[in-house]
Design an enzyme around this catalytic site. Structure first.
Site, PDB file in Angstrom:
ATOM      1  N   PRO A   2      83.676  -5.778  43.147  1.00 51.81           N
ATOM      2  CA  PRO A   2      82.922  -4.727  42.453  1.00 51.81           C
ATOM      3  C   PRO A   2      81.464  -5.123  42.282  1.00 51.81           C
ATOM      4  O   PRO A   2      81.156  -6.239  41.871  1.00 51.81           O
ATOM      5  CB  PRO A   2      83.644  -4.637  41.102  1.00 51.81           C
ATOM      6  CG  PRO A   2      85.029  -5.104  41.389  1.00 51.81           C
ATOM      7  CD  PRO A   2      84.876  -6.184  42.421  1.00 51.81           C
ATOM      8  N   GLU A   3      80.567  -4.215  42.629  1.00 49.50           N
ATOM      9  CA  GLU A   3      79.138  -4.495  42.529  1.00 49.50           C
ATOM     10  C   GLU A   3      78.558  -3.727  41.346  1.00 49.50           C
ATOM     11  O   GLU A   3      79.274  -3.054  40.605  1.00 49.50           O
ATOM     12  CB  GLU A   3      78.451  -4.139  43.849  1.00 49.50           C
ATOM     13  CG  GLU A   3      78.959  -4.990  45.006  1.00 49.50           C
ATOM     14  CD  GLU A   3      78.015  -5.001  46.189  1.00 49.50           C
ATOM     15  OE1 GLU A   3      76.789  -4.925  45.984  1.00 49.50           O
ATOM     16  OE2 GLU A   3      78.498  -5.097  47.328  1.00 49.50           O
ATOM     17  N   HIS A  91      99.994  -7.438  37.242  1.00 53.14           N
ATOM     18  CA  HIS A  91      98.664  -8.042  37.221  1.00 53.14           C
ATOM     19  C   HIS A  91      97.828  -7.591  36.024  1.00 53.14           C
ATOM     20  O   HIS A  91      96.616  -7.804  36.021  1.00 53.14           O
ATOM     21  CB  HIS A  91      97.931  -7.720  38.519  1.00 53.14           C
ATOM     22  CG  HIS A  91      98.626  -8.250  39.743  1.00 53.14           C
ATOM     23  ND1 HIS A  91      98.816  -9.591  39.961  1.00 53.14           N
ATOM     24  CD2 HIS A  91      99.179  -7.597  40.800  1.00 53.14           C
ATOM     25  CE1 HIS A  91      99.461  -9.756  41.109  1.00 53.14           C
ATOM     26  NE2 HIS A  91      99.679  -8.572  41.633  1.00 53.14           N
ATOM     27  N   ARG A 110      93.689 -11.030  41.660  1.00 55.78           N
ATOM     28  CA  ARG A 110      93.273 -12.336  42.183  1.00 55.78           C
ATOM     29  C   ARG A 110      92.848 -13.315  41.090  1.00 55.78           C
ATOM     30  O   ARG A 110      92.610 -14.489  41.360  1.00 55.78           O
ATOM     31  CB  ARG A 110      92.130 -12.148  43.180  1.00 55.78           C
ATOM     32  CG  ARG A 110      92.536 -11.300  44.379  1.00 55.78           C
ATOM     33  CD  ARG A 110      91.415 -11.206  45.377  1.00 55.78           C
ATOM     34  NE  ARG A 110      91.702 -10.237  46.423  1.00 55.78           N
ATOM     35  CZ  ARG A 110      90.861  -9.892  47.395  1.00 55.78           C
ATOM     36  NH1 ARG A 110      89.666 -10.447  47.449  1.00 55.78           N
ATOM     37  NH2 ARG A 110      91.192  -8.999  48.294  1.00 55.78           N
ATOM     38  N   ARG A 152      58.924 -19.594  49.808  1.00 58.90           N
ATOM     39  CA  ARG A 152      60.355 -19.746  50.026  1.00 58.90           C
ATOM     40  C   ARG A 152      60.712 -19.390  51.464  1.00 58.90           C
ATOM     41  O   ARG A 152      60.167 -18.458  52.050  1.00 58.90           O
ATOM     42  CB  ARG A 152      61.137 -18.873  49.040  1.00 58.90           C
ATOM     43  CG  ARG A 152      60.861 -19.238  47.578  1.00 58.90           C
ATOM     44  CD  ARG A 152      61.818 -18.570  46.640  1.00 58.90           C
ATOM     45  NE  ARG A 152      63.190 -18.959  46.888  1.00 58.90           N
ATOM     46  CZ  ARG A 152      64.222 -18.596  46.108  1.00 58.90           C
ATOM     47  NH1 ARG A 152      63.994 -17.826  45.055  1.00 58.90           N
ATOM     48  NH2 ARG A 152      65.444 -18.973  46.384  1.00 58.90           N
TER      49      ARG A 152
END
Length: 271
Positions: A2-3, A91, A110, A152
């Site tokens: 999930p973002e 779960h 998970r 960078r």
């Protein structure tokens, strides 16, 4: 995983049901998440009132009348508000029971999620205090990216996915934002100019906001708080489209591993 848009969607779904309620009980069936649920959390949160809910990066923060709760959905987590008497499934690792006979239930097949209680201000927590700018906040813009990138060499895709720079720009939205801005994901971040960073920052804002408006990206393990999938996947222009024609120029979309993550880009549109 999930973002940010999925986390924001979840926040907007659960906040109206939890804000102002009192926690009656925390029931923990599985403590072994990414970080173990702290011993004694059940006693600490019982009887506390939930004052506010907000998001910081991909973390959900519940401010209580003493201390607070910090939640991360990990790779497969989801949250639902439902009647507390519905039996948990395999779960469903914990229930935060609130007044009115309901509960906030965490499902995480998970077990890479996080559910922590802290007596201290949430913004002072080690997982929160070093996070970078919020991409939808007023302090985030191209000038911030340009200044942080000087000197960078890390690829620009990895750079915008660094939570110390800007939070919540995960793999899907990094791919999409770089395509929209016309920047190759493997270009060294220090070699991107100020104007291109301004265009990239605008793309990040627009794409994340569009995803939020559409309910988040439909991923294999993610469902919204009401169980329905997000729909932003229908609008993806490069992510997971390797070998397909670019929607802008017709050139074949390429796939490459950058920073151990799959990257998708148009070799003609992105430089």
């Amino acid at each position: 995983m999930p973002e940010l848009p999925e986390v924001e969607t979840t926040l907007r779904g659960i906040a109206p049901h939890l804000r102002g309620t009192r926690i009656e009980r925390l029931s923990v069936r599985q403590r072994r998440l990414r970080y173990p649920v702290p011993d004694g959390a059940e006693q600490e949160v019982a009887g506390r009132r939930i004052l506010t809910l907000r998001r910081r990066g991909k973390y959900l923060l519940l401010e209580l009348d003493r201390g607070g709760l910090l939640i991360h959905l990990g790779m497969s987590g989801s949250l639902r508000v439902l009647p507390a008497d519905i039996p948990p499934e395999r779960h469903d690792h914990l229930d935060l029971r609130i007044s009115g006979g309901r509960c906030l239930r965490l499902r995480d097949p998970r077990r890479f999620g996080t559910f922590l209680w802290t007596p201290d201000p949430l913004d002072d927590h080690p997982l929160i205090r070093r996070l970078g700018a919020e991409p939808l906040g007023p302090q985030f813009d191209g000038d911030l990216l340009y200044a942080a990138s000087r000197g960078r060499r890390v690829p620009v895709k990895n750079f915008i996915m660094d939570a110390r720079v800007v939070v919540g720009v995960g793999n899907i939205y990094a791919n999409e934002s770089l395509f929209a801005a016309g920047i190759h994901p493997n270009r060294p971040s220090g070699r991107v100019g100020r104007e291109r960073y301004r265009r990239l920052a605008s793309s990040i804002k627009e794409i994340l906001q569009s995803a939020i408006d559409q309910g988040g990206t439909s991923l294999r393990d993610f469902v919204r708080e009401d169980g329905s999938p997000g729909y932003f996947a229908l609008a993806l222009r490069v992510y997971a489209r390797g070998g397909e024609p670019c929607t802008r120029c017709g050139c074949e979309i390429r796939q490459q591993r950058i920073g151990q993550r799959s990257s998708f880009f148009c070799p003609r549109c992105q430089r």
